[in-house]
Design an enzyme around this catalytic site. Sequence first.
Site, PDB file in Angstrom:
ATOM      1  N   TYR A  72      -3.688  12.739   0.331  1.00 54.30           N
ATOM      2  CA  TYR A  72      -2.944  11.816  -0.531  1.00 54.30           C
ATOM      3  C   TYR A  72      -1.797  12.561  -1.203  1.00 54.30           C
ATOM      4  O   TYR A  72      -0.654  12.082  -1.249  1.00 54.30           O
ATOM      5  CB  TYR A  72      -3.899  11.215  -1.562  1.00 54.30           C
ATOM      6  CG  TYR A  72      -3.357  10.085  -2.388  1.00 54.30           C
ATOM      7  CD1 TYR A  72      -3.747   8.770  -2.122  1.00 54.30           C
ATOM      8  CD2 TYR A  72      -2.490  10.299  -3.449  1.00 54.30           C
ATOM      9  CE1 TYR A  72      -3.274   7.717  -2.890  1.00 54.30           C
ATOM     10  CE2 TYR A  72      -2.009   9.257  -4.214  1.00 54.30           C
ATOM     11  CZ  TYR A  72      -2.408   7.975  -3.935  1.00 54.30           C
ATOM     12  OH  TYR A  72      -1.933   6.931  -4.697  1.00 54.30           O
ATOM     13  N   SER A 109     -17.790   0.659  -6.265  1.00 56.41           N
ATOM     14  CA  SER A 109     -17.491   2.072  -6.478  1.00 56.41           C
ATOM     15  C   SER A 109     -15.990   2.183  -6.671  1.00 56.41           C
ATOM     16  O   SER A 109     -15.232   2.195  -5.709  1.00 56.41           O
ATOM     17  CB  SER A 109     -17.941   2.912  -5.283  1.00 56.41           C
ATOM     18  OG  SER A 109     -17.577   4.257  -5.472  1.00 56.41           O
ATOM     19  N   SER A 122     -25.282   6.789 -16.722  1.00 54.33           N
ATOM     20  CA  SER A 122     -24.971   5.817 -15.682  1.00 54.33           C
ATOM     21  C   SER A 122     -26.245   5.363 -14.987  1.00 54.33           C
ATOM     22  O   SER A 122     -27.106   6.185 -14.648  1.00 54.33           O
ATOM     23  CB  SER A 122     -24.027   6.435 -14.644  1.00 54.33           C
ATOM     24  OG  SER A 122     -23.888   5.577 -13.524  1.00 54.33           O
ATOM     25  N   ASP A 124      -4.066   0.449  -9.142  1.00 56.06           N
ATOM     26  CA  ASP A 124      -5.477   0.122  -9.339  1.00 56.06           C
ATOM     27  C   ASP A 124      -5.775  -0.177 -10.800  1.00 56.06           C
ATOM     28  O   ASP A 124      -6.492  -1.128 -11.131  1.00 56.06           O
ATOM     29  CB  ASP A 124      -6.359   1.282  -8.869  1.00 56.06           C
ATOM     30  CG  ASP A 124      -6.432   1.394  -7.359  1.00 56.06           C
ATOM     31  OD1 ASP A 124      -5.690   0.664  -6.673  1.00 56.06           O
ATOM     32  OD2 ASP A 124      -7.216   2.208  -6.867  1.00 56.06           O
ATOM     33  N   GLU A 184       0.835  -1.205   0.000  1.00 64.33           N
ATOM     34  CA  GLU A 184       0.000   0.000   0.000  1.00 64.33           C
ATOM     35  C   GLU A 184       0.868   1.252   0.000  1.00 64.33           C
ATOM     36  O   GLU A 184       1.841   1.343   0.745  1.00 64.33           O
ATOM     37  CB  GLU A 184      -0.892  -0.003   1.243  1.00 64.33           C
ATOM     38  CG  GLU A 184      -2.280   0.513   0.991  1.00 64.33           C
ATOM     39  CD  GLU A 184      -3.072  -0.382   0.054  1.00 64.33           C
ATOM     40  OE1 GLU A 184      -3.230  -0.002  -1.130  1.00 64.33           O
ATOM     41  OE2 GLU A 184      -3.531  -1.442   0.492  1.00 64.33           O
ATOM     42  N   GLY A 198     -22.318  -3.515  -7.664  1.00 61.66           N
ATOM     43  CA  GLY A 198     -21.954  -3.373  -6.263  1.00 61.66           C
ATOM     44  C   GLY A 198     -20.551  -2.867  -6.053  1.00 61.66           C
ATOM     45  O   GLY A 198     -19.862  -3.300  -5.131  1.00 61.66           O
TER      46      GLY A 198
END
Length: 382
Positions: free
Chosen positions: A224, A126, A72, A172, A38, A124
């Site tokens: 961040y 995000s 969407s 990601d 991470e 389900g």
Amino acid sequence: MTGPAAQAAAVRREFERIHGRAPDGVWAAPGRVNLIGEHTDYNDGFALPMALPQTTVLAAGRREDGLLRLHSAQGDGRITELAVADLAPGPVSGWARYPAGVVWALRERGLPVGGADVHLDSTGLSSSAALECAVAVAYDELYALRLTRPELARVAQYAENAFAGVPCGVMDQMASVCCVEGSALHLDSRSLDVRQVPFDLTGHGLRLLVLDTRVAHDLADGAYAALRAGCERAAGLLGLTALRDLSEAELPGALADLPDDLAPLVRHVVTENARVGRAVERLSAGEPESLGPLLTAGHASLRDDYRVSCPETDLAVEAAVAAGALGARMTGGGFGGSVIALVPAAAAASVARAVTDAFAAAGFGTPAVLEAVPSAGARRIG
């Protein structure tokens, strides 16, 4: 959860209802959960993510008039219409900035892309990266771009960095486009070299739970960016291209030369990279159950050195381990979000219940629990 064929058919029907024609195809891109590694990706380091079965599904049809028309299923029902030639960072807001940013990023690379009708739905999930990668793989086909998977990931990352304003690393997006079913992805964030590492949970009587604390975090709020800037400053003071170039053996000497505010950041990044290496060794040896202590040590580092944990994630880790989890840690950027817990299959229900009970006793909201299964990356499904 319905399978890909049913998802593709449902999204196709909605596309036809909304846009009044059949799409050219249907694509899906998954979210990810990171086993270990991470805040290492923007330090040119290593990570070990896996794709989730939950995906963003997208039906798209090419347009020849230069318009990008976005809809969407999770939006307000309206179509967002944008001129591709006018796309620029800033004016587009909300969820639309992620797909629009990908189209803009492709144009910034000099690629001949134009408009499209798009309908998006989420199973389900995000995940901005999944949304970006679904658009990237769709556009790659719609406009015959023939980009490699790492190139698509870089496009999606650039969209998030430069268009959406989030200074994320590439993990990601690489996970979303490169993962394969049944494996975790050993990622070198500098070279973008990847290795598929078998991760057989079922065969070893294990389950990986994702405990969503439901605490929202916004990585664009400056925290961040400040962490990333601190790491870059530390690398500069140490004369390194990136913190990835500092070994564990060199760490004590480096810490002595750094200011107090930067030393903990460096300690986390260096030790986290080492934990990734040990995790890969243990999975390669067919010992996934031995990952537990690495996960818990990673959480302590994120909590104490990187300081991106919060009371909810700390409690989820503590309660899961006390109830029989082999190890647990927060996953993702931090400041909320989710915790993963590696548990014996027989203890999965009791661990989930213990975390839920601990949250209730602390006055926190009820966490959501799902099972993470190593799944396939972005692909056409219809």
